[in-house]
Write a protein that holds these residues in place. Structure first.
Motif, PDB file in Angstrom:
ATOM      1  N   GLU A 115      25.947  30.934  40.314  1.00  0.00           N
ATOM      2  CA  GLU A 115      27.168  30.455  40.574  1.00  0.00           C
ATOM      3  C   GLU A 115      26.846  29.400  41.648  1.00  0.00           C
ATOM      4  OE1 GLU A 115      31.170  32.640  40.613  1.00  0.00           O
ATOM      5  OE2 GLU A 115      30.113  32.953  42.202  1.00  0.00           O
ATOM      6  N   TYR A 378      31.649  36.921  49.459  1.00  0.00           N
ATOM      7  CA  TYR A 378      31.081  35.981  48.770  1.00  0.00           C
ATOM      8  C   TYR A 378      29.885  35.242  49.555  1.00  0.00           C
ATOM      9  CZ  TYR A 378      34.152  36.835  44.692  1.00  0.00           C
ATOM     10  OH  TYR A 378      34.966  37.391  43.800  1.00  0.00           O
ATOM     11  N   VAL A 385      35.966  39.662  51.438  1.00  0.00           N
ATOM     12  CA  VAL A 385      37.100  39.754  50.453  1.00  0.00           C
ATOM     13  C   VAL A 385      37.607  41.046  50.149  1.00  0.00           C
ATOM     14  CG1 VAL A 385      37.638  39.124  47.994  1.00  0.00           C
ATOM     15  CG2 VAL A 385      36.326  37.532  49.554  1.00  0.00           C
ATOM     16  N   LYS A 404      49.017  41.095  45.065  1.00  0.00           N
ATOM     17  CA  LYS A 404      49.115  39.799  45.094  1.00  0.00           C
ATOM     18  C   LYS A 404      48.217  38.922  44.527  1.00  0.00           C
ATOM     19  CE  LYS A 404      52.516  40.404  48.769  1.00  0.00           C
ATOM     20  NZ  LYS A 404      52.488  40.430  50.082  1.00  0.00           N
ATOM     21  N   ASN A 405      48.333  37.839  44.061  1.00  0.00           N
ATOM     22  CA  ASN A 405      47.193  36.973  43.954  1.00  0.00           C
ATOM     23  C   ASN A 405      46.280  36.773  44.996  1.00  0.00           C
ATOM     24  OD1 ASN A 405      47.313  36.272  41.178  1.00  0.00           O
ATOM     25  ND2 ASN A 405      48.914  34.716  41.555  1.00  0.00           N
ATOM     26  N   GLY A 406      44.942  36.874  44.833  1.00  0.00           N
ATOM     27  CA  GLY A 406      43.917  36.544  45.836  1.00  0.00           C
ATOM     28  C   GLY A 406      43.836  37.910  46.925  1.00  0.00           C
ATOM     29  N   ALA A 407      44.331  38.898  46.117  1.00  0.00           N
ATOM     30  CA  ALA A 407      44.236  40.345  46.927  1.00  0.00           C
ATOM     31  C   ALA A 407      42.713  40.873  47.049  1.00  0.00           C
ATOM     32  CB  ALA A 407      45.314  41.297  46.863  1.00  0.00           C
ATOM     33  N   GLY A 408      42.135  40.566  45.871  1.00  0.00           N
ATOM     34  CA  GLY A 408      40.831  41.104  45.754  1.00  0.00           C
ATOM     35  C   GLY A 408      40.403  41.878  44.592  1.00  0.00           C
ATOM     36  N   LYS A 409      41.566  41.889  43.742  1.00  0.00           N
ATOM     37  CA  LYS A 409      41.376  43.084  42.309  1.00  0.00           C
ATOM     38  C   LYS A 409      40.053  42.435  41.412  1.00  0.00           C
ATOM     39  CE  LYS A 409      45.517  41.490  40.962  1.00  0.00           C
ATOM     40  NZ  LYS A 409      46.044  40.269  42.015  1.00  0.00           N
ATOM     41  N   THR A 410      40.213  41.077  41.040  1.00  0.00           N
ATOM     42  CA  THR A 410      38.952  40.649  40.422  1.00  0.00           C
ATOM     43  C   THR A 410      37.722  41.091  40.941  1.00  0.00           C
ATOM     44  OG1 THR A 410      40.529  39.096  39.200  1.00  0.00           O
ATOM     45  CG2 THR A 410      38.168  38.702  38.981  1.00  0.00           C
ATOM     46  N   THR A 411      37.659  40.646  42.273  1.00  0.00           N
ATOM     47  CA  THR A 411      36.465  40.711  43.150  1.00  0.00           C
ATOM     48  C   THR A 411      36.128  42.359  42.800  1.00  0.00           C
ATOM     49  OG1 THR A 411      37.108  39.074  44.536  1.00  0.00           O
ATOM     50  CG2 THR A 411      35.265  40.580  45.186  1.00  0.00           C
ATOM     51  N   LYS A 414      34.358  42.600  39.466  1.00  0.00           N
ATOM     52  CA  LYS A 414      33.132  41.874  39.350  1.00  0.00           C
ATOM     53  C   LYS A 414      32.163  42.797  40.003  1.00  0.00           C
ATOM     54  CE  LYS A 414      34.670  37.246  39.345  1.00  0.00           C
ATOM     55  NZ  LYS A 414      34.684  36.160  40.445  1.00  0.00           N
ATOM     56  N   TYR A 420      28.161  41.178  41.068  1.00  0.00           N
ATOM     57  CA  TYR A 420      27.729  40.867  42.370  1.00  0.00           C
ATOM     58  C   TYR A 420      27.295  42.348  43.018  1.00  0.00           C
ATOM     59  CZ  TYR A 420      30.108  36.558  42.195  1.00  0.00           C
ATOM     60  OH  TYR A 420      30.661  35.249  41.927  1.00  0.00           O
TER      61      TYR A 420
HETATM   62  P1  ADP Z   1      42.879  38.675  42.632  1.00  0.00           P
HETATM   63  O1  ADP Z   1      41.902  38.895  41.416  1.00  0.00           O
HETATM   64  O2  ADP Z   1      43.388  39.822  43.501  1.00  0.00           O
HETATM   65  O3  ADP Z   1      43.741  37.622  42.490  1.00  0.00           O
HETATM   66  P2  ADP Z   1      40.230  37.889  43.555  1.00  0.00           P
HETATM   67  O4  ADP Z   1      39.389  38.986  43.752  1.00  0.00           O
HETATM   68  O5  ADP Z   1      39.905  37.016  42.439  1.00  0.00           O
HETATM   69  O6  ADP Z   1      41.644  38.115  43.834  1.00  0.00           O
HETATM   70  O7  ADP Z   1      39.891  36.777  44.855  1.00  0.00           O
HETATM   71  C1  ADP Z   1      39.807  37.716  46.433  1.00  0.00           C
HETATM   72  C2  ADP Z   1      39.412  36.201  47.269  1.00  0.00           C
HETATM   73  O8  ADP Z   1      38.161  35.925  47.024  1.00  0.00           O
HETATM   74  C3  ADP Z   1      40.249  35.127  47.000  1.00  0.00           C
HETATM   75  O9  ADP Z   1      40.573  34.640  48.478  1.00  0.00           O
HETATM   76  C4  ADP Z   1      39.427  34.145  46.415  1.00  0.00           C
HETATM   77  O10 ADP Z   1      39.695  32.739  46.948  1.00  0.00           O
HETATM   78  C5  ADP Z   1      38.200  34.515  46.752  1.00  0.00           C
HETATM   79  N1  ADP Z   1      37.016  34.297  45.734  1.00  0.00           N
HETATM   80  C6  ADP Z   1      37.126  34.611  44.648  1.00  0.00           C
HETATM   81  N2  ADP Z   1      36.206  34.205  43.825  1.00  0.00           N
HETATM   82  C7  ADP Z   1      35.343  33.605  44.796  1.00  0.00           C
HETATM   83  C8  ADP Z   1      33.783  32.904  44.866  1.00  0.00           C
HETATM   84  N3  ADP Z   1      33.324  33.052  43.462  1.00  0.00           N
HETATM   85  N4  ADP Z   1      33.412  32.501  45.765  1.00  0.00           N
HETATM   86  C9  ADP Z   1      33.978  32.529  46.859  1.00  0.00           C
HETATM   87  N5  ADP Z   1      35.338  32.990  47.198  1.00  0.00           N
HETATM   88  C10 ADP Z   1      35.830  33.527  46.080  1.00  0.00           C
END
Ligand code: ADP
Length: 630
Positions: A115, A378, A385, A404-411, A414, A420
């Motif tokens: 990345e 990150y 995060v 909500k969006n940006g809460a950290g679900k996808t992270t 991952k 990661y």
């Molecule tokens: P959700 O899935 O809940 O919408 P994410 O897990 O995608 O939230 O993101 C959580 C936070 O991490 C957000 O503030 C986003 O901007 C930040 N973020 C996501 N991916 C990256 C990345 N590759 N590098 C830096 N920050 C990231």
């Protein structure tokens, strides 16, 4: 000097890599260069002998020599031609393998490393410079030419020594004295030293210039490649571009980057041209002076007229060999300099351990995953995060992760998939830190559909099997479960239909249809843990309701995790985790969370009001009830 050693170290390493592609390439080049040397020097000897024989009137000997010269030129010329033709194919092979090496390495590196923008810059720069300068195939050519030049210089120097030893008929007068062995040797040494020194000066001057230009060129190729390949060449971008009238802005940005890139290659080429002109000038002066010295030997009777042509030819070879040696060294240095970036990329270590413990194969699917005090930031960012996340994922449970969006679900996902590593804390599988497991085996546990899932311009079946064996009935079953069976049946060649129009005249599919295929791919993998990250975001409410209804069956006997910011999608999950600003703030069943009147209840009420189709909500509930009754 250190610079030259480092360049050759790179060069030899690259030669070894070339040799590993095809062990015949280097020997074939060496054979060809030997043939060309024999052709040149053999030609010089035979021509000299032929002239002397003609001058002495030995016509029989002259005819024999002429035939020998002709035969040698024909045979060696033919063999060299054949070898050169074979090189072309081999060079293309090396050129292709170079791209495979690059890509193989990028897949072997961890996602986190890939990345980083400086890593993709390395890849793109290596590719572009290889395209511009010819890459490994041309490197081999330069090396062989350098060997040819060195051998040629040695041969011509030995001839010059021989020439110096020849004594004039009469050592009288200025010419006679100068033509003696010692004075001629001194004169030649002076000329050779002068040439060597001038050539070295030229080399140094232009090496510094090229290095300066090379170092000033950073970041441009990355931007240009993005604009060219992902923006301008992307048909889908065309819609946005037209609607927003972005053409001028995009073309202007591309032109700007292109000009920077073009100016870089122009400057490099200009320096290259200046270097070869300077080398040509040095070599011409040398040739003129050395011809005068040979002429002096001939005039004073130290050598015959035939020998004059031989020595003049040898000195000519010397001049061209020195200049070609320097030219090839410059070319080789240029290739090695950018190939150092390529090798630096190949040498990059993965940031994280790949692990070695095999993952236990369990038919019962009892894989228990847990987050223990996991915090994550990150790379390159300061903010955590995820903050002290603790949770045990129930085996074979249906878990929803909402927030909500940006809460950290996808992270969260991952990290679970080991894309990661946690900054703090650990994630475990059956009690063992997941970092200790063999990475590939660990990842095989997950069938994931990410929000930004990707399908490829391949046939449908290849998109579904994704590298696993093609089993017709299982593919159809996965399609059926993902509600994509009818859609594929309607395609002109069903499973063999190509997607998109990039490669063949394939079919274009909508976002919702693509999402269904991505879902089928995750199901085909038959992994014990299925993760769906907003899997229905691109679907219409009806299709969404159908997918939810099937979801229970789809993930039967597996652990499933379902991420969404649509609360309605959680209704059929028995365990709901609510994320807020990187923390788990609530956990429970739908009813429990509603009763708690916390974050979840707030989001549920807010969304229920605006949910586009209350009908589909009802449908979801009905379907849910039906499948529970079953
Ligand atoms: P959700 O899935 O809940 O919408 P994410 O897990 O995608 O939230 O993101 C959580 C936070 O991490 C957000 O503030 C986003 O901007 C930040 N973020 C996501 N991916 C990256 C990345 N590759 N590098 C830096 N920050 C990231």
């Amino acid at each position: 000097m250190r610079d030259i050693i480092s360049i050759h170290k790179t060069g030899f390493r690259l030669l070894k890599m070339i040799h590993s592609v095809d062990s015949i390439i280097i020997p074939l080049h060496l054979l060809e260069l030997c043939m060309s040397l024999v052709q040149v020097y053999g030609g010089l000897f035979l021509t000299a002998a032929l002239i002397d024989a003609l001058l002495l009137g030995s016509f029989e000997q002259a005819a024999g020599l002429a035939l020998g010269l002709l035969g040698m030129t024909l045979v060696l010329g033919l063999c060299s031609g054949l070898a050169r033709r074979r090189f072309q194919g081999l060079r293309t092979k090396i050129w292709l393998v170079f791209y495979v090496w690059l890509r193989r390495k990028s897949f072997s590196l961890d996602y986190e490393t890939m990345e980083k923008p400086e890593v993709s810059e390395k890849i793109i720069f290596s590719e572009r410079t290889s395209d511009m300068y010819g890459g490994l195939g041309v490197l081999l050519y330069h090396y062989c030419d350098m060997i040819r030049s060195v051998l040629s210089i040695l041969l011509s120097v030995s001839l010059v020594i021989y020439l110096c030893l020849a004594r004039p008929e009469s050592p009288e007068g200025l010419l006679g004295r100068l033509a003696g062995p010692v004075p001629t040797a001194l004169l030649f040494v002076g000329v050779l030293a002068g040439m060597g020194w001038s050539s070295w000066k030229v080399f140094k001057k232009y090496a510094v210039k090229q290095q300066e230009i090379f170092q000033s060129h950073t970041g441009v190729e990355n931007k240009l490649s993005y604009l060219m390949n992902q923006v301008l060449a992307n048909v889908k971008v065309g819609k946005i571009v037209r609607l927003y009238g972005m053409q001028d802005m995009l073309l202007h940005n591309t032109k700007e980057e292109m000009e920077k890139s073009h100016s870089y290659f122009e400057r490099m080429c200009l320096v290259g041209r200046q270097e070869s002109s300077a080398n040509r000038a040095v070599s011409s002066i040398f040739t003129i002076v050395s011809y005068l010295l040979v002429a002096m030997k001939a005039v004073t009777g130290a050598v015959t007229i035939g020998a004059f042509t031989q020595y003049a030819g040898a000195l000519n070879q010397f001049g061209t060999s020195v200049s070609s040696l320097i030219g090839d060294h410059g070319g080789m240095r240029k290739i090695c300099t950018y190939m150092q970036e390529f090798l630096a990329f190949l040498d990059m270590e993965t940031l994280h351990e790949k692990g070695s413990i095999p993952v236990e194969k369990r038919n019962d699917g009892e894989y228990e995953l847990a987050f223990e005090n996991v915090s994550f930031r990150y790379p390159g960012s300061r903010e955590m995060v995820l903050k002290s996340v603790n949770c045990r994922i129930r085996v074979k449970g249906k878990m929803a992760v909402v927030g909500k969006n940006g809460a950290g679900k996808t992270t969260f996902i991952k990290l679970l998939c080991r894309l990661y590593e946690p900054t703090e804390g650990r994630i475990t599988l059956n009690g063992i830190d997941i970092r200790k497991y063999d990475e590939e085996e660990y990842r095989s546990l997950f069938g994931v559909v990410f929000q930004d899932f990707k399908l490829f311009a391949f046939p449908v079946w290849e998109n579904i099997t994704a590298g696993y064996e093609r089993q017709e009935d299982r593919i159809w079953e996965a399609l059926r479960q993902a509600d994509a069976e009818e859609m594929v049946k309607k395609m002109p060649e069903q499973l063999d239909t190509w997607l998109y129009k990039n490669m063949k005249n394939g079919v274009d599919i909508s976002g919702g249809e693509a999402q269904k295929l991505a879902l089928a791919r995750a199901l085909y993998k038959d992994a014990p843990v299925v993760i769906l990250d907003e899997p229905t975001a691109a679907l219409d409410p009806k299709a969404e309701a159908q997918i939810y209804a099937r979801f229970n069956r789809m993930v039967e006997g597996r652990t499933s995790i379902f991420i969404s910011h649509r609360m309605s999608s959680c209704r059929f999950c028995d365990d709901i985790i609510v994320f807020d600003q990187g923390e788990i703030v609530e956990r429970g069943s739908h009813e429990e969370l509603l009763a708690a009147r916390g974050n979840y209840a707030e989001m549920w009420n807010a969304q229920a009001k605006y949910y586009e189709s209350q009908e589909s909500l009802r449908e979801i509930n009905n379907n849910q009830n039906k499948s529970t009754e079953k």
